[in-house]
Design a protein around this motif. Structure first.
Motif, PDB file in Angstrom:
ATOM      1  N   VAL A  20       0.979  -1.654   0.360  1.00 27.65           N
ATOM      2  CA  VAL A  20       0.170   0.396  -0.411  1.00 27.65           C
ATOM      3  C   VAL A  20       1.207   1.195  -0.019  1.00 27.65           C
ATOM      4  O   VAL A  20       0.497   2.120  -0.971  1.00 27.65           O
ATOM      5  N   ALA A  21       2.148   1.508   0.873  1.00 27.95           N
ATOM      6  CA  ALA A  21       2.972   3.036   0.899  1.00 27.95           C
ATOM      7  C   ALA A  21       3.635   2.895  -0.696  1.00 27.95           C
ATOM      8  O   ALA A  21       3.579   4.200  -1.271  1.00 27.95           O
ATOM      9  N   VAL A  22       3.907   1.663  -0.997  1.00 24.46           N
ATOM     10  CA  VAL A  22       4.367   1.378  -1.579  1.00 24.46           C
ATOM     11  C   VAL A  22       3.844   2.119  -3.531  1.00 24.46           C
ATOM     12  O   VAL A  22       3.757   2.801  -3.863  1.00 24.46           O
ATOM     13  N   ALA A  23       2.152   1.405  -3.688  1.00 29.19           N
ATOM     14  CA  ALA A  23       1.597   1.336  -4.895  1.00 29.19           C
ATOM     15  C   ALA A  23       1.138   2.947  -4.128  1.00 29.19           C
ATOM     16  O   ALA A  23       0.872   3.468  -5.169  1.00 29.19           O
ATOM     17  N   VAL A  42      -1.956   3.432 -13.482  1.00 30.71           N
ATOM     18  CA  VAL A  42      -3.157   3.735 -12.508  1.00 30.71           C
ATOM     19  C   VAL A  42      -4.098   2.513 -11.279  1.00 30.71           C
ATOM     20  O   VAL A  42      -3.941   2.392 -11.245  1.00 30.71           O
ATOM     21  N   ARG A  43      -4.414   2.770 -12.638  1.00 30.80           N
ATOM     22  CA  ARG A  43      -5.759   1.751 -12.458  1.00 30.80           C
ATOM     23  C   ARG A  43      -4.742   0.693 -11.567  1.00 30.80           C
ATOM     24  O   ARG A  43      -5.427   0.092  -9.979  1.00 30.80           O
ATOM     25  N   LEU A  44      -3.311  -0.240 -12.463  1.00 35.99           N
ATOM     26  CA  LEU A  44      -3.816  -1.367 -11.282  1.00 35.99           C
ATOM     27  C   LEU A  44      -2.353  -0.677  -9.945  1.00 35.99           C
ATOM     28  O   LEU A  44      -2.987  -1.546  -9.007  1.00 35.99           O
ATOM     29  N   LEU A  45      -2.239   0.424  -9.669  1.00 38.36           N
ATOM     30  CA  LEU A  45      -2.019   0.917  -8.288  1.00 38.36           C
ATOM     31  C   LEU A  45      -3.197   1.183  -7.160  1.00 38.36           C
ATOM     32  O   LEU A  45      -3.034   1.038  -6.691  1.00 38.36           O
ATOM     33  N   HIS A  46      -3.842   1.942  -7.739  1.00 43.49           N
ATOM     34  CA  HIS A  46      -4.907   1.833  -7.468  1.00 43.49           C
ATOM     35  C   HIS A  46      -6.174  -0.136  -6.576  1.00 43.49           C
ATOM     36  O   HIS A  46      -6.071   0.428  -5.429  1.00 43.49           O
ATOM     37  N   ARG A  47      -5.680  -0.067  -7.495  1.00 45.44           N
ATOM     38  CA  ARG A  47      -6.132  -1.524  -7.418  1.00 45.44           C
ATOM     39  C   ARG A  47      -5.042  -2.311  -5.706  1.00 45.44           C
ATOM     40  O   ARG A  47      -6.151  -3.043  -4.863  1.00 45.44           O
ATOM     41  N   ILE A  48      -4.050  -2.466  -6.458  1.00 46.13           N
ATOM     42  CA  ILE A  48      -2.888  -3.166  -5.546  1.00 46.13           C
ATOM     43  C   ILE A  48      -3.593  -2.007  -3.594  1.00 46.13           C
ATOM     44  O   ILE A  48      -3.714  -2.591  -2.933  1.00 46.13           O
ATOM     45  N   CYS A  49      -4.013  -1.148  -3.993  1.00 45.06           N
ATOM     46  CA  CYS A  49      -3.866  -0.084  -2.292  1.00 45.06           C
ATOM     47  C   CYS A  49      -5.368  -0.215  -2.404  1.00 45.06           C
ATOM     48  O   CYS A  49      -5.603  -0.862  -0.922  1.00 45.06           O
ATOM     49  N   PHE A  95      -9.065   9.979   2.290  1.00 47.75           N
ATOM     50  CA  PHE A  95      -8.283  10.976   1.614  1.00 47.75           C
ATOM     51  C   PHE A  95      -7.429   9.675   0.199  1.00 47.75           C
ATOM     52  O   PHE A  95      -7.713  11.024  -0.753  1.00 47.75           O
ATOM     53  N   VAL A  96      -6.685   9.009   0.493  1.00 44.36           N
ATOM     54  CA  VAL A  96      -5.958   8.944  -0.581  1.00 44.36           C
ATOM     55  C   VAL A  96      -7.069   7.963  -1.565  1.00 44.36           C
ATOM     56  O   VAL A  96      -6.810   8.162  -2.821  1.00 44.36           O
ATOM     57  N   LEU A  97      -7.578   7.127  -1.107  1.00 42.70           N
ATOM     58  CA  LEU A  97      -8.531   6.009  -1.604  1.00 42.70           C
ATOM     59  C   LEU A  97      -9.634   6.674  -2.378  1.00 42.70           C
ATOM     60  O   LEU A  97      -9.889   6.784  -3.876  1.00 42.70           O
ATOM     61  N   PRO A  98     -10.458   7.315  -1.592  1.00 43.86           N
ATOM     62  CA  PRO A  98     -11.429   8.931  -2.684  1.00 43.86           C
ATOM     63  C   PRO A  98     -10.927   9.569  -3.624  1.00 43.86           C
ATOM     64  O   PRO A  98     -10.859   9.438  -4.762  1.00 43.86           O
TER      65      PRO A  98
END
Length: 149
Positions: A20-23, A42-49, A95-98
């Motif tokens: 989560v921290a890295v993505a 970008v979509r992949l990074l969001h899914r990882i988070c 804040f981050v995910l939204p």
């Protein structure tokens, strides 16, 4: 049992919080650069988070179980760590995910993202990571603990 719980707690932190921290840190610059096919990244990074943040719930659960087994539930370092963990989780959820969702919506609509939006997201992500780093230090140093180094 304490050693098993502590091992699971540390493994959960490494396996769940680390990605989560890295993505999350990679997301803002990737969103700025995204065009066409790069939206996939970008979509992949969001899914990882999203996925790993759900798994990361195990970290405080196993941490509390470990602390209870060690008899340190009332320790100041533990209370501080739990408080900072709750703040980090709240920051991620509020804040981050939204904001990642909003940026993905912009990219999916074919609109470029505005730099100030990605800068604010990077700031929230940095604070999230700083909170986790602080929790990690507290877990290692455990000020005032009789079980600490």
């Amino acid at each position: 049992m304490t050693k098993l719980l502590l091992t699971l707690h540390v493994l959960a932190a490494v396996v769940a919080v680390g990605p989560v921290a890295v993505a999350a840190s990679m997301f803002p610059p990737a969103a700025r650069r995204a065009d066409g096919e790069a939206v996939h990244t970008v979509r992949l990074l969001h899914r990882i988070c999203r996925v790993y943040s759900a798994i990361a719930v195990a970290v405080p659960v196993l941490g509390v179980a470990t602390a209870a087994a060690m008899g340190v539930m009332g320790s100041g370092w533990l209370v501080a760590s739990l408080t900072l963990t709750a703040v980090a989780a709240g920051l991620l959820i509020a804040f981050v995910l939204p904001r990642q969702d909003e940026l993905l919506a912009e990219l999916d609509a074919g609109r470029p993202v505005e730099r100030p939006v990605t800068v604010r997201l990077a700031m929230f992500t940095g604070v999230f990571n700083l909170l986790w780093a602080t929790v990690t230090v507290l877990m290692i140093v455990r000020p005032g603990s009789t079980t600490g180094a």
